[in-house]
Design an enzyme around this catalytic site. Structure first.
Site, PDB file in Angstrom:
ATOM      1  N   PHE A  39       1.914-115.760  -7.310  1.00  0.00           N
ATOM      2  CA  PHE A  39       3.243-116.155  -6.844  1.00  0.00           C
ATOM      3  C   PHE A  39       3.381-115.829  -5.362  1.00  0.00           C
ATOM      4  O   PHE A  39       3.201-114.667  -4.959  1.00  0.00           O
ATOM      5  CB  PHE A  39       4.333-115.425  -7.639  1.00  0.00           C
ATOM      6  CG  PHE A  39       4.336-115.757  -9.114  1.00  0.00           C
ATOM      7  CD1 PHE A  39       3.446-115.136  -9.995  1.00  0.00           C
ATOM      8  CD2 PHE A  39       5.227-116.687  -9.628  1.00  0.00           C
ATOM      9  CE1 PHE A  39       3.440-115.441 -11.346  1.00  0.00           C
ATOM     10  CE2 PHE A  39       5.238-116.997 -10.989  1.00  0.00           C
ATOM     11  CZ  PHE A  39       4.337-116.379 -11.848  1.00  0.00           C
ATOM     12  N   LEU A  77       2.198-110.995  -7.952  1.00  0.00           N
ATOM     13  CA  LEU A  77       3.193-111.276  -6.914  1.00  0.00           C
ATOM     14  C   LEU A  77       2.641-110.782  -5.577  1.00  0.00           C
ATOM     15  O   LEU A  77       2.182-109.646  -5.474  1.00  0.00           O
ATOM     16  CB  LEU A  77       4.502-110.545  -7.211  1.00  0.00           C
ATOM     17  CG  LEU A  77       5.125-110.759  -8.595  1.00  0.00           C
ATOM     18  CD1 LEU A  77       6.312-109.805  -8.788  1.00  0.00           C
ATOM     19  CD2 LEU A  77       5.576-112.198  -8.772  1.00  0.00           C
ATOM     20  N   CYS A  78       2.705-111.615  -4.558  1.00  0.00           N
ATOM     21  CA  CYS A  78       2.201-111.229  -3.233  1.00  0.00           C
ATOM     22  C   CYS A  78       3.043-110.102  -2.651  1.00  0.00           C
ATOM     23  O   CYS A  78       4.271-110.206  -2.538  1.00  0.00           O
ATOM     24  CB  CYS A  78       2.247-112.415  -2.284  1.00  0.00           C
ATOM     25  SG  CYS A  78       1.982-111.934  -0.570  1.00  0.00           S
ATOM     26  N   VAL A  79       2.380-109.025  -2.246  1.00  0.00           N
ATOM     27  CA  VAL A  79       3.108-107.845  -1.777  1.00  0.00           C
ATOM     28  C   VAL A  79       3.917-108.122  -0.510  1.00  0.00           C
ATOM     29  O   VAL A  79       5.081-107.695  -0.390  1.00  0.00           O
ATOM     30  CB  VAL A  79       2.172-106.636  -1.585  1.00  0.00           C
ATOM     31  CG1 VAL A  79       1.094-106.909  -0.544  1.00  0.00           C
ATOM     32  CG2 VAL A  79       2.946-105.392  -1.212  1.00  0.00           C
ATOM     33  N   CYS A  82       6.897-110.088  -1.378  1.00  0.00           N
ATOM     34  CA  CYS A  82       7.823-109.247  -2.143  1.00  0.00           C
ATOM     35  C   CYS A  82       8.630-108.328  -1.229  1.00  0.00           C
ATOM     36  O   CYS A  82       9.837-108.169  -1.406  1.00  0.00           O
ATOM     37  CB  CYS A  82       7.049-108.374  -3.140  1.00  0.00           C
ATOM     38  SG  CYS A  82       6.570-109.230  -4.642  1.00  0.00           S
TER      39      CYS A  82
END
Lengths: 130, 129
Positions: A39, A77-79, A82
């Site tokens: 994501f 989820l891409c840090v 995020c």
């Protein structure tokens, strides 16, 4: 076939996450492997457990969590995405001195390297978004 | 955080990053560039294509500070250090916008619209932002 999926848009605002969910469900039913769902951009908003849609609507986040539980899917989820958008797991909460975390079951936060790795290792990387 | 990710797989694929959007207005251009930079650690064969409004990402003299946006355009000049040297720009996209190669920050290969399909076909992984 070994598949990876990239979702670039948030839930409800855009159909990308719905289409990706239907694609992944169909691919698994047809016997394909889905090695990762990544994501990115506003797509990370699919992973907040605070999502509360009206009761007569589909629950996009919970649907992903259930699918991950059933098929041991790797939902990432891409840090960096995020951090910009207020998606926080327990580790990030402590690291950035926040007072809460909001990542849903079945999702994990990690780096963009996971997207590139998926591109290398999967036979096909399928993107959902504009 | 951003853990150091070293890829041990040894496999090399041809990655094409397709940039279609304005540098500002949405975050796609910036987050695309972040993917390219992180991806460089994987030692893949990387190309970038700038097409449609994406050609503006390479425009000289950007000044987004006045609208409180980060000016990341200089990063395109640093791509060479990441071994990202194959930058393609679609000619028609430049012309439609009254731009030429001289307006761009970096050296690129200008290709015709009809060559774009072949470029995409030559690559294994196409990420479009």
């Amino acid at each position: 076939m070994k598949l990876a999926v990239l979702i670039n848009e948030g839930p409800y605002q855009h159909q990308a996450s719905d289409s990706a969910y239907q694609f992944v469900t169909a691919a698994l039913a047809a016997g394909h492997e889905v090695m990762r769902v990544f994501f990115y951009h506003d797509g990370v908003n699919n992973g907040t457990r605070l999502t509360t849609p009206p009761q007569d609507d589909r629950h996009i986040q919970r649907r992903w969590s259930a699918l991950a539980d059933e098929h041991k899917l790797d939902l990432v989820l891409c840090v960096a995405a995020c951090q910009r958008r207020g998606l926080v797991d327990e580790g990030e909460m402590k690291r950035n001195s926040k007072d809460a975390h909001n990542i849903a079951d079945g999702f994990r936060i990690s780096g963009l390297g996971q997207l590139v790795e998926a591109g290398i290792e999967a036979d096909r990387l399928v993107t959902f978004g504009d | 955080m951003m853990e150091d990710e070293e890829y041990q797989g040894g496999e090399v694929k041809k990655f094409l990053y397709v940039n279609r959007r304005l540098p500002h207005g949405t975050v796609y251009a910036l987050e695309s560039l972040e993917t390219v930079l992180i991806g460089a650690a994987f030692d893949q064969d990387v190309s970038m294509l700038f097409i449609d409004d994406g050609v503006y990402q390479l425009k000289k003299d950007q000044a987004p500070e006045s609208i409180e946006f980060k000016n990341f355009s200089k990063t395109y000049r640093a791509l060479e250090m990441y071994d990202v040297e194959k930058l393609f720009v679609e000619r028609e996209s430049l012309e439609e916008r009254g731009l030429s190669e001289d307006d761009l920050l970096v050296d690129v290969e200008v290709i015709a619209s009809k060559e774009v399909k072949a470029l995409i076909d030559q690559n294994d992984v196409v990420l479009s932002f």
